[in-house]
Design a protein around this motif. Structure first.
Motif, PDB file in Angstrom:
ATOM      1  N   ARG A 206       0.837  -1.193   0.000  1.00 44.62           N
ATOM      2  CA  ARG A 206       0.000   0.000   0.000  1.00 44.62           C
ATOM      3  C   ARG A 206       0.879   1.253   0.000  1.00 44.62           C
ATOM      4  N   GLU A 207       0.628   2.227   0.894  1.00 47.40           N
ATOM      5  CA  GLU A 207       1.351   3.493   0.805  1.00 47.40           C
ATOM      6  C   GLU A 207       2.301   3.692   1.971  1.00 47.40           C
ATOM      7  N   ARG A 208       2.828   2.609   2.543  1.00 47.79           N
ATOM      8  CA  ARG A 208       3.641   2.736   3.757  1.00 47.79           C
ATOM      9  C   ARG A 208       4.836   3.661   3.550  1.00 47.79           C
ATOM     10  N   LEU A 209       5.636   3.387   2.518  1.00 47.67           N
ATOM     11  CA  LEU A 209       6.848   4.184   2.334  1.00 47.67           C
ATOM     12  C   LEU A 209       6.512   5.621   1.959  1.00 47.67           C
ATOM     13  N   GLY A 210       5.418   5.816   1.237  1.00 48.56           N
ATOM     14  CA  GLY A 210       4.989   7.172   0.928  1.00 48.56           C
ATOM     15  C   GLY A 210       4.651   7.959   2.175  1.00 48.56           C
ATOM     16  N   LEU A 211       4.032   7.292   3.157  1.00 47.84           N
ATOM     17  CA  LEU A 211       3.696   7.980   4.400  1.00 47.84           C
ATOM     18  C   LEU A 211       4.956   8.272   5.211  1.00 47.84           C
ATOM     19  N   VAL A 212       5.955   7.405   5.131  1.00 46.71           N
ATOM     20  CA  VAL A 212       7.248   7.700   5.760  1.00 46.71           C
ATOM     21  C   VAL A 212       7.867   8.934   5.123  1.00 46.71           C
ATOM     22  N   GLN A 213       7.823   9.011   3.787  1.00 45.21           N
ATOM     23  CA  GLN A 213       8.364  10.188   3.109  1.00 45.21           C
ATOM     24  C   GLN A 213       7.632  11.461   3.539  1.00 45.21           C
ATOM     25  N   SER A 214       6.321  11.385   3.636  1.00 42.90           N
ATOM     26  CA  SER A 214       5.549  12.539   4.107  1.00 42.90           C
ATOM     27  C   SER A 214       5.969  12.930   5.522  1.00 42.90           C
ATOM     28  N   SER A 215       6.182  11.939   6.377  1.00 47.37           N
ATOM     29  CA  SER A 215       6.573  12.207   7.754  1.00 47.37           C
ATOM     30  C   SER A 215       7.912  12.935   7.805  1.00 47.37           C
ATOM     31  N   LEU A 216       8.851  12.463   7.016  1.00 46.37           N
ATOM     32  CA  LEU A 216      10.163  13.114   6.952  1.00 46.37           C
ATOM     33  C   LEU A 216      10.051  14.554   6.471  1.00 46.37           C
ATOM     34  N   ALA A 217       9.259  14.754   5.430  1.00 45.21           N
ATOM     35  CA  ALA A 217       9.088  16.106   4.888  1.00 45.21           C
ATOM     36  C   ALA A 217       8.433  17.028   5.911  1.00 45.21           C
ATOM     37  N   LEU A 218       7.456  16.522   6.641  1.00 41.97           N
ATOM     38  CA  LEU A 218       6.811  17.326   7.679  1.00 41.97           C
ATOM     39  C   LEU A 218       7.806  17.743   8.748  1.00 41.97           C
ATOM     40  N   LEU A 219       8.607  16.794   9.194  1.00 39.13           N
ATOM     41  CA  LEU A 219       9.576  17.123  10.237  1.00 39.13           C
ATOM     42  C   LEU A 219      10.620  18.103   9.727  1.00 39.13           C
ATOM     43  N   ALA A 220      11.117  17.873   8.519  1.00 40.45           N
ATOM     44  CA  ALA A 220      12.172  18.729   7.982  1.00 40.45           C
ATOM     45  C   ALA A 220      11.719  20.174   7.843  1.00 40.45           C
ATOM     46  N   THR A 221      10.452  20.362   7.549  1.00 38.93           N
ATOM     47  CA  THR A 221       9.957  21.725   7.356  1.00 38.93           C
ATOM     48  C   THR A 221       9.441  22.343   8.635  1.00 38.93           C
ATOM     49  N   ASN A 222       9.591  21.642   9.767  1.00 37.04           N
ATOM     50  CA  ASN A 222       9.132  22.204  11.035  1.00 37.04           C
ATOM     51  C   ASN A 222      10.207  22.183  12.122  1.00 37.04           C
ATOM     52  N   LEU A 223      11.390  21.692  11.797  1.00 38.02           N
ATOM     53  CA  LEU A 223      12.510  21.801  12.710  1.00 38.02           C
ATOM     54  C   LEU A 223      13.148  23.176  12.578  1.00 38.02           C
ATOM     55  N   ARG A 224      14.052  23.492  13.497  1.00 36.70           N
ATOM     56  CA  ARG A 224      14.808  24.739  13.399  1.00 36.70           C
ATOM     57  C   ARG A 224      15.941  24.563  12.407  1.00 36.70           C
ATOM     58  N   PRO A 225      16.399  25.639  11.805  1.00 38.29           N
ATOM     59  CA  PRO A 225      17.490  25.522  10.827  1.00 38.29           C
ATOM     60  C   PRO A 225      18.782  24.958  11.404  1.00 38.29           C
ATOM     61  N   ASP A 226      19.009  25.100  12.723  1.00 36.89           N
ATOM     62  CA  ASP A 226      20.237  24.574  13.313  1.00 36.89           C
ATOM     63  C   ASP A 226      20.123  23.111  13.710  1.00 36.89           C
ATOM     64  N   ASP A 227      18.941  22.517  13.620  1.00 35.30           N
ATOM     65  CA  ASP A 227      18.789  21.084  13.853  1.00 35.30           C
ATOM     66  C   ASP A 227      19.373  20.304  12.680  1.00 35.30           C
ATOM     67  N   THR A 228      19.703  19.033  12.917  1.00 36.02           N
ATOM     68  CA  THR A 228      20.239  18.212  11.839  1.00 36.02           C
ATOM     69  C   THR A 228      19.400  16.956  11.654  1.00 36.02           C
ATOM     70  N   ILE A 229      19.386  16.470  10.428  1.00 37.64           N
ATOM     71  CA  ILE A 229      18.726  15.213  10.076  1.00 37.64           C
ATOM     72  C   ILE A 229      19.743  14.324   9.376  1.00 37.64           C
TER      73      ILE A 229
END
Length: 540
Positions: A206-229
């Motif tokens: 189904r869409e498991r990996l797509g939802l993981v990608q969405s999760s990553l994108a959500l976090l990346a756009t809501n962390l502070r610029p000095d945080d690291t991934i």
């Protein structure tokens, strides 16, 4: 689709993301990066690419093992049914304890919520939750009861009691509410987040990996610029996909998100070992250091024994690297492993089944709660045997401690992050007619403000109720009774209440606009309409 998202992120970075400083607003998302599209377009993307023999050619999945092999270019991957091959373990029945035999009740606090999210996934797909999947405290802790944040110290304690709504004459429900200090985005330490992402063939269901990608994108756009991934991926083997990268370099992060592709068996051990190795390389004692495991919990290559995996994680958690496990998918899903790993990793377990749930976790909750404010947090309730004939702790069956462990600060217990709220429910029956206001016992919390630090203890009295139940206590009792009924506990069976009874209570609380009642009502409506879980394979 992928190129457009990457170019948009490059433009966003070039227009000033890298100029942000510590404490600035999170990196922009807006129209430049659409996290939802990874989830909503995932199946369509596979269909288009597979028809053309592209990079996302379908992977054939063995539902019983998660093993995979390349399928023909026009053949969609076989998928296990929603109820097939899931692993849940019954934690037991919250039974009664005679106070004369044991007046002390001791347990480690737990902030997991995965069990309730799993249940919501079941009812949304037309099935009652698998009884073994229900851990009652995770249902209760999925709701906010409005407990005030502490004004002095890391933890606050709220105790309330009232006659049990469905417990019979003389039975009292007690809610022990624990809240932690709040921490703004500007005040929290920098975060070093290492994602360990399962990209095995089973994540193509189904869409498991797509939802993981969405999760990553959500976090990346809501962390502070000095945080690291950083990102580590694993299938048959593990490999680093992204070295620790500041969020200010959003384009590089998005390119890594775009590069996630499914295939191979599931070597979780290799993924976790490499993830912790990466986390150690970027470790900063002044920062929040966390590994986030995103998986369906399948492990079929390398070490697959939960006891061995959790032993490795315990050693890493002692070094100050916490583990958060996030489950995806149902059908070939291992809830037991994901919950146990989080318990041993000094973190917590969540389950994501929709984009909205990903937003709740990765935007609203994850970042502030990553900063641990209370280590090895334990609770102990001591009942007065002259007042209380018997009692039961509702939930926390796999978090119970020996009573002597409460004052042993070397015993591992639960970690609480900034902004966390935890509740524990007891039911109590009196020896004789109890006078309102009479003390029936005490509750104590014990924790350390830092790993290995000196312990702090907070105490409060528990009294027999003299007033009607508060809306928060009624909601907590409603949630726990729903969990007990669907789990089939002996107490729920004896009392004979039904889902219709609970739905009527939820409707009343929703009319009073009690926070969380509408969500409880929606769940009960879906549960009423759902069919039984039944034997695997009967869902079609």
């Amino acid at each position: 689709m992928g190129t457009t998202r990457v170019m948009a992120a490059v433009l966003a970075a070039g227009l000033g993301v890298t100029a942000c400083s510590v404490g600035a607003d999170p990196a922009p998302s807006g129209p430049d990066l659409d996290p939802r599209s990874y989830y909503e377009d995932y199946d369509a993307q596979i269909d288009r690419d597979s028809a053309a023999g592209g990079a996302h050619a379908p992977v054939a999945v063995d539902a019983s093992s998660g093993d995979s092999a390349e399928a023909g270019p026009d053949v969609l991957p076989p998928e296990p049914g929603f109820l097939d091959d899931n692993v849940f373990v019954d934690v037991g029945d919250p039974g009664w304890v005679q106070t004369a035999s044991d007046r002390e009740s001791t347990f480690a606090l737990d902030v997991d919520t995965g069990s309730f999210s799993v249940a919501r996934t079941f009812v949304d797909n037309g099935h009652r939750p698998e009884p073994d999947s229900i851990r009652i405290e995770e249902w209760v802790n999925s709701f906010d009861y409005g407990d005030p944040a502490p004004t002095d110290g890391a933890l606050g304690l709220t105790v309330e009691s009232a006659a049990s709504p469905r417990g019979g004459e003389g039975t009292t429900t007690v809610r022990v509410g624990v809240s932690t200090e709040q921490l703004s985005a500007e005040d929290r330490p920098a975060a070093n987040v290492t994602f360990v992402i399962d990209t095995s063939g089973s994540m193509n269901i189904r869409e498991r990996l797509g939802l993981v990608q969405s999760s990553l994108a959500l976090l990346a756009t809501n962390l502070r610029p000095d945080d690291t991934i950083a990102i580590v991926v694993y299938g048959s083997d593990a490999e680093p996909l992204l070295v620790p990268t500041p969020v200010s370099e959003l384009a590089s992060i998005v390119e890594a998100i775009e590069a996630l592709e499914p295939g191979g068996s599931t070597n979780m051990e290799a993924g976790l070992l490499l993830g912790y190795e990466q986390a150690r390389e970027s470790y900063d004692p002044e920062a929040v250091n966390v590994v986030v495991l995103a998986s369906d919990g399948v492990a079929n290559v390398g070490v697959t024994d939960p006891a061995v995996l959790t032993d490795q994680i315990t050693r890493a958690s002692d070094e100050g690297i916490h583990l958060v496990t996030v489950g995806y998918g149902m059908g070939n899903y291992n809830d037991r492993l994901m919950e146990q790993l989080a318990n041993q990793g000094n973190g917590f377990y969540s389950y994501v089944d929709t984009f909205e749930e990903a937003e709740r976790l990765f935007v609203d909750e994850l970042t502030p709660t990553l900063h641990v404010v209370a280590y090895d947090t334990k609770a102990q309730v001591v009942f007065d045997e002259e007042q209380v004939e018997r009692y039961r702790l509702i939930g926390y069956e796999n978090r119970r401690l020996d009573d002597s462990d409460f004052t042993d600060d070397a015993v591992d217990a639960g970690e609480l992050g900034a902004g966390h709220q935890v509740s524990a429910l007891y039911e109590v029956q009196p020896v004789n007619d109890a006078a309102p206001g009479q003390q029936l016992g005490t509750v104590s919390l014990r924790w350390a403000d830092r790993a290995g630090g000196e312990a702090t203890q907070l105490d409060a009295a528990i009294s027999w109720p003299g007033a009607e139940a508060s809306s928060s206590l009624r909601l907590a009792a409603l949630v726990s009774d729903t969990a007990e009924l669907l789990k089939g506990t002996s107490t729920a069976a004896d009392r004979g209440f039904t889902l219709a009874d609970l739905q009527a209570e939820a409707e009343h609380l929703a009319q009073l606009e009690v926070n969380g009642a509408a969500e409880a009502l929606a769940f009960l409506e879906s549960a009423q309409a759902a069919g039984p879980t039944g034997p695997p394979g009967d869902e079609d």
